[in-house]
Design a protein around this motif. Structure first.
Motif, short mmCIF file in Angstrom:
data_model
loop_
_atom_site.label_atom_id
_atom_site.label_comp_id
_atom_site.label_asym_id
_atom_site.label_seq_id
_atom_site.Cartn_x
_atom_site.Cartn_y
_atom_site.Cartn_z
N UNK A 65 -16.98 37.02 134.15
CA UNK A 65 -18.21 37.23 133.38
C UNK A 65 -18.06 36.84 131.92
N UNK A 66 -16.84 36.83 131.41
CA UNK A 66 -16.63 36.44 130.00
C UNK A 66 -16.81 34.94 129.78
N UNK A 67 -16.95 34.16 130.88
CA UNK A 67 -17.08 32.72 130.77
C UNK A 67 -18.53 32.24 130.93
N UNK A 68 -19.47 33.14 130.84
CA UNK A 68 -20.89 32.78 130.96
C UNK A 68 -21.25 31.73 129.91
N UNK A 69 -21.93 30.68 130.35
CA UNK A 69 -22.39 29.64 129.43
C UNK A 69 -21.36 28.59 129.09
N UNK A 70 -20.17 28.68 129.70
CA UNK A 70 -19.11 27.73 129.37
C UNK A 70 -18.88 26.75 130.52
N UNK A 71 -19.03 25.47 130.29
CA UNK A 71 -18.71 24.48 131.34
C UNK A 71 -17.22 24.17 131.36
#
Length: 586
Positions: A460-466
């Protein structure tokens, strides 16, 4: 056993309990006939009938006359002389006469014509022939019975007004060759063997501790048909088989052969035994040029024939009963492949031959779609084909399909769960690397795709990261040297701050994103080759997935994820791509 008066009396007593013969349970029953034939053997009754002189000649030619004088009980359906005028069997080989004519008119046990019958006779050549009718008239394979139920001490005789048509089963037809299919015949014969059919052989005495047989029944066994999951000699099965004639065989062989280019110096990276950046190499267990040529030849021919055997009992193939496919019909092979163009395949029909267990269709060209037959799309499951992971930990993961995953570049998901590999960085600044093996690669051109899931589905800490990655293919060139190829991205597939980096790719995090890597032609083939150190493992090229910069820093980690979530690597043959592009244009 000597035939004596007591034996004749016992057989005659059986007349009193005559019943229908549609079941082999009735094989001991015989039938009342005022004719004194009941005191004679079958052969005596046959030879004493002036209408059966031609039949007698053919039985003698086949060498079956002694059988009809022995102790074994038979029923014979004998064609009369008029039915055998100009019969081709008089000029045929004795083995052909025995198998196709004599044994086609003889069955074990007692098969009388009494009352109403509608059954099938299992003849000595293992065919299943209709025997039906009533007291007014009986028919054997639609041929009228002229005279029924002539009893003898070792069997029952019926005379026929015609000859029962011999239909080979599919395997017999292929084995016999001729009719322009000699190339197919030679291919199947290579894998053929004969074994004793103990169940149907007549047991003899034990000599020197070994069981002998008075009558040995041999059955043909073929490892090729077993591989295709098609028992083509089984009379109780039903198949449709497309066979190329010799010209079509040669054309197809030459067309497919270039996909199987093997070299004696083939190598691969041995990722299983790698240590850090040191990766040993290994080759196949076959490096002899002659054996590789034989291997190539075998795979080419298997690609040609494994897709053209169909069980008529499959729901997909039911339309074969009327022989006319609709636009949406599919053929389902016994090798478990679906062919979407049956009309094109059947349009090249030269001849259709009815068999005792189906039909053979001879074609003058194999109009198969390459990607459905000899050069299929390769769908790589990274969970199964993962080679190694550096500075990361790999997890097998799954995810329930949601609305946001509705579409990928290859259509809708048809499962409730998506399976994928998740590579998690092993430390705070680590840059994971993932190697994936590519199985069953041919010497041809593929379009490469990678199916990414957003890292946020597992972290969940990687939301918005490609992801920000590059793809490096390691393969063997036609000189036998390992080399690398870096796929080049289209500008729209690159991260915003890496538009000048032609090897950088970024995924769309709003969906399960199918990234197009690019097109590559393998100079040599790998399919079917096992490793020299482990026969259960294939020799394969591999693809490395990692970030193109040396290491992550805080700024990069704010923009891009280091978690790698991959559901598939897809190698689409260029033939399929070109077909899809043409369909889109039209």
């Amino acid at each position: 056993m000597k035939l004596n008066k007591y034996t004749v009396m016992m057989v005659a007593a059986g007349f009193l309990s005559a019943t229908s013969c549609t079941d082999f349970d009735d094989y001991n029953e015989t039938y009342v006939d005022a004719n004194p034939s009941a005191d004679k053997t079958l052969w005596e009754n046959i030879t004493s009938n002036p209408e059966l002189t031609s039949f007698v000649d053919l039985v003698k030619k086949a060498g079956f006359d002694k059988e009809l004088q022995g102790n074994r009980y038979y029923t014979v359906w004998a064609p009369v002389n008029d039915a055998l005028v100009n019969s081709p069997y008089f000029d045929a080989d004795s083995a052909v006469v025995l198998e196709r004519f004599v044994k086609n008119h003889v069955a074990d046990y007692n098969n009388g014509a009494v009352g109403a019958i509608d059954g099938r006779i299992h003849t000595l050549n293992r065919k299943s022939i209709e025997f039906k009718g009533s007291e007014s008239s009986y028919f054997y394979s639609d041929v009228p019975v002229k005279k029924a139920n002539v009893p003898g001490i070792n069997g029952l005789l019926h005379t026929l007004d015609g000859v029962a048509q011999y239909y080979p089963n599919v395997y017999d037809y292929i084995s016999l060759g001729g009719n322009g299919i000699d190339s197919v015949t030679a291919y199947f014969k290579h894998y053929e063997d004969s074994i004793l059919d103990r169940e149907n052989s007549i047991i003899g005495p034990i000599i020197d501790g070994k069981q002998t047989y008075i009558d040995s029944v041999m059955i043909k066994q073929n490892s090729l048909t077993e591989l295709f999951d098609a028992n083509l000699s089984n009379e109780d099965s039903s198949y449709t088989v497309i066979l190329p004639n010799n010209d079509a065989w040669i054309e197809a062989y030459n067309r497919i052969k270039p996909y199987y280019k093997y070299i004696t110096t083939l190598k691969m990276q041995d990722l299983d035994n790698a240590s850090g950046s040191t990766i040993p190499t290994i080759g196949p267990d076959v490096t002899d040029a002659t054996l590789l040529q034989q291997h190539s030849d075998s795979l080419v021919k298997m690609s040609m024939m494994s897709n053209f055997i169909y069980s008529n009992n499959s729901e997909y193939n039911k339309w074969l009963e009327n022989g006319t496919p609709s636009a949406t019909d599919t053929l389902y092979t016994t090798s478990r492949r679906k062919l979407s163009n049956p009309a094109d395949l059947l349009a090249r029909t030269v001849e259709t031959e009815p068999m005792s267990n189906g039909n053979v269709i001879i074609v003058d060209s194999i109009a198969a779609l390459p990607w459905e037959t000899y050069v299929p799309q390769i769908n790589v499951d990274p969970r199964r084909d993962m080679g190694r992971v550096l500075t990361g930990t790999a997890h097998n993961a799954s995810l329930a399909v949601g609305d946001w995953m509705e579409e990928t570049g290859f259509g809708k998901f048809d499962t409730e769960q998506v399976q994928f590999i998740w590579v998690e960085p092993s430390s705070g600044m680590a840059k994971p690397e993932l190697d994936i093996y590519l199985p069953n690669v041919l010497s041809t051109t593929y379009d490469f795709y990678c199916v990414f899931l957003p890292a946020s589905v597992v972290n969940s800490s990687e939301v918005g990261k490609p992801n920000y990655v590059q793809f490096t293919l390691n393969y063997c060139n036609d000189k036998g040297n390992l080399t690398d190829y870096k796929f080049e991205s289209m500008e729209e597939d690159r991260p915003e701050d890496a538009k000048t980096n032609k090897n950088a790719f970024a995924n769309d995090i709003s969906k399960a994103d199918t990234i197009y890597m690019g097109r590559f032609k393998f100079p040599v083939a790998y399919r079917g080759l096992s490793r020299s150190d482990n026969a259960r493992e294939q020799v394969r090229p591999n693809i490395k997935i990692t970030s193109p910069f040396s290491q992550f820093n805080q700024n990069l980690m704010k923009k891009y994820t280091r978690d790698i979530c991959i559901a598939a690597i897809i190698l689409k043959p260029v033939e399929l791509t070109e077909f899809e592009n043409k369909e889109t244009e039209e």
